[in-house]
Motif scaffolding. Structure first.
Motif, PDB file in Angstrom:
ATOM      1  N   ARG A 164       8.057 -16.886  16.334  1.00  0.00           N
ATOM      2  CA  ARG A 164       6.876 -16.017  16.242  1.00  0.00           C
ATOM      3  C   ARG A 164       5.734 -16.792  15.617  1.00  0.00           C
ATOM      4  O   ARG A 164       5.960 -17.664  14.767  1.00  0.00           O
ATOM      5  CB  ARG A 164       7.175 -14.785  15.384  1.00  0.00           C
ATOM      6  CG  ARG A 164       8.117 -13.796  16.051  1.00  0.00           C
ATOM      7  CD  ARG A 164       8.317 -12.535  15.251  1.00  0.00           C
ATOM      8  NE  ARG A 164       7.043 -11.857  15.003  1.00  0.00           N
ATOM      9  CZ  ARG A 164       6.865 -10.946  14.069  1.00  0.00           C
ATOM     10  NH1 ARG A 164       7.870 -10.602  13.281  1.00  0.00           N
ATOM     11  NH2 ARG A 164       5.700 -10.364  13.901  1.00  0.00           N
ATOM     12  N   ALA A 165       4.537 -16.466  16.021  1.00  0.00           N
ATOM     13  CA  ALA A 165       3.347 -17.095  15.451  1.00  0.00           C
ATOM     14  C   ALA A 165       2.689 -16.124  14.483  1.00  0.00           C
ATOM     15  O   ALA A 165       2.438 -14.963  14.823  1.00  0.00           O
ATOM     16  CB  ALA A 165       2.373 -17.473  16.563  1.00  0.00           C
ATOM     17  N   PHE A 166       2.428 -16.597  13.279  1.00  0.00           N
ATOM     18  CA  PHE A 166       1.732 -15.818  12.263  1.00  0.00           C
ATOM     19  C   PHE A 166       0.418 -16.526  11.952  1.00  0.00           C
ATOM     20  O   PHE A 166       0.386 -17.765  11.872  1.00  0.00           O
ATOM     21  CB  PHE A 166       2.571 -15.712  10.988  1.00  0.00           C
ATOM     22  CG  PHE A 166       3.875 -15.006  11.188  1.00  0.00           C
ATOM     23  CD1 PHE A 166       3.961 -13.626  11.106  1.00  0.00           C
ATOM     24  CD2 PHE A 166       5.028 -15.726  11.483  1.00  0.00           C
ATOM     25  CE1 PHE A 166       5.170 -12.971  11.298  1.00  0.00           C
ATOM     26  CE2 PHE A 166       6.236 -15.082  11.684  1.00  0.00           C
ATOM     27  CZ  PHE A 166       6.312 -13.699  11.586  1.00  0.00           C
ATOM     28  N   THR A 167      -0.644 -15.749  11.770  1.00  0.00           N
ATOM     29  CA  THR A 167      -1.946 -16.335  11.484  1.00  0.00           C
ATOM     30  C   THR A 167      -2.538 -15.716  10.224  1.00  0.00           C
ATOM     31  O   THR A 167      -2.012 -14.735   9.687  1.00  0.00           O
ATOM     32  CB  THR A 167      -2.929 -16.114  12.652  1.00  0.00           C
ATOM     33  OG1 THR A 167      -3.090 -14.710  12.875  1.00  0.00           O
ATOM     34  CG2 THR A 167      -2.444 -16.790  13.931  1.00  0.00           C
ATOM     35  N   LYS A 168      -3.620 -16.313   9.788  1.00  0.00           N
ATOM     36  CA  LYS A 168      -4.409 -15.829   8.659  1.00  0.00           C
ATOM     37  C   LYS A 168      -3.535 -15.567   7.426  1.00  0.00           C
ATOM     38  O   LYS A 168      -2.665 -16.369   7.104  1.00  0.00           O
ATOM     39  CB  LYS A 168      -5.231 -14.613   9.053  1.00  0.00           C
ATOM     40  CG  LYS A 168      -6.277 -14.938  10.111  1.00  0.00           C
ATOM     41  CD  LYS A 168      -7.206 -13.772  10.299  1.00  0.00           C
ATOM     42  CE  LYS A 168      -8.320 -14.123  11.269  1.00  0.00           C
ATOM     43  NZ  LYS A 168      -9.417 -13.175  11.188  1.00  0.00           N
ATOM     44  N   SER A 169      -3.765 -14.466   6.743  1.00  0.00           N
ATOM     45  CA  SER A 169      -3.059 -14.194   5.488  1.00  0.00           C
ATOM     46  C   SER A 169      -1.557 -14.040   5.699  1.00  0.00           C
ATOM     47  O   SER A 169      -0.776 -14.394   4.810  1.00  0.00           O
ATOM     48  CB  SER A 169      -3.622 -12.949   4.803  1.00  0.00           C
ATOM     49  OG  SER A 169      -3.405 -11.792   5.576  1.00  0.00           O
ATOM     50  N   SER A 170      -1.146 -13.557   6.854  1.00  0.00           N
ATOM     51  CA  SER A 170       0.294 -13.427   7.114  1.00  0.00           C
ATOM     52  C   SER A 170       0.966 -14.793   7.110  1.00  0.00           C
ATOM     53  O   SER A 170       2.059 -14.958   6.563  1.00  0.00           O
ATOM     54  CB  SER A 170       0.541 -12.717   8.446  1.00  0.00           C
ATOM     55  OG  SER A 170       0.071 -11.387   8.375  1.00  0.00           O
ATOM     56  N   ALA A 171       0.297 -15.784   7.688  1.00  0.00           N
ATOM     57  CA  ALA A 171       0.845 -17.145   7.694  1.00  0.00           C
ATOM     58  C   ALA A 171       0.894 -17.697   6.268  1.00  0.00           C
ATOM     59  O   ALA A 171       1.925 -18.230   5.836  1.00  0.00           O
ATOM     60  CB  ALA A 171      -0.001 -18.050   8.590  1.00  0.00           C
ATOM     61  N   VAL A 172      -0.190 -17.557   5.537  1.00  0.00           N
ATOM     62  CA  VAL A 172      -0.265 -18.104   4.179  1.00  0.00           C
ATOM     63  C   VAL A 172       0.795 -17.479   3.277  1.00  0.00           C
ATOM     64  O   VAL A 172       1.491 -18.185   2.533  1.00  0.00           O
ATOM     65  CB  VAL A 172      -1.681 -17.886   3.585  1.00  0.00           C
ATOM     66  CG1 VAL A 172      -1.713 -18.240   2.112  1.00  0.00           C
ATOM     67  CG2 VAL A 172      -2.707 -18.704   4.356  1.00  0.00           C
TER      68      VAL A 172
END
Length: 127
Positions: free
Chosen positions: A62-70
């Motif tokens: 899965r790809a997570f971006t922005k604050s979810s990734a951090v």
């Protein structure tokens, strides 16, 4: 495998990668700049818009971006950094207000325009 995609032309982003490397003693994260061939391939494979202006974490297919990734990255770091993952309970639109502010100003936050060259050992973690 967990892969972090980052803006390879951003000093703040490069410093963030160095920060993660120092706190990832289990060496679970691999890294690729969004501008690299590997990074572009991952972006395409996961259907991430090429105009992405965010750190991206690939985890469990899965790809997570922005604050979810951090925050998911923080969960994988050593010691007390895991505590920041508690902010995952805050709705993403609220968290991303802060993320977007930092992202918008990241080039101003670190005016240094040079990247740190990783050690031989750390270089193996870049794809």
């Amino acid at each position: 495998m967990k892969v972090i995609l980052f803006d390879g032309e951003c000093s703040f982003c490069n410093r963030s990668v160095q920060f993660i490397i120092k706190r990832d003693k289990k060496k679970q994260f691999k890294f690729a700049s969004l501008q690299s061939a590997s990074g572009r391939e991952i972006v395409e494979d996961y259907g991430i818009p090429e105009s992405i202006d965010s750190v991206v974490l690939i985890e469990n297919n899965r790809a997570f971006t922005k604050s979810s990734a951090v925050l998911r990255i923080a969960l994988g770091l050593d010691h007390f950094w895991k505590i920041f993952s508690a902010f995952l309970l805050v709705p993403a639109p609220l968290r991303n207000i802060i993320y977007d502010f930092i992202a918008k100003n990241r080039h101003k936050l670190l005016k240094q325009n040079q990247c740190i060259i990783p050690s031989k050992e750390d270089l193996e973690r870049f794809i």
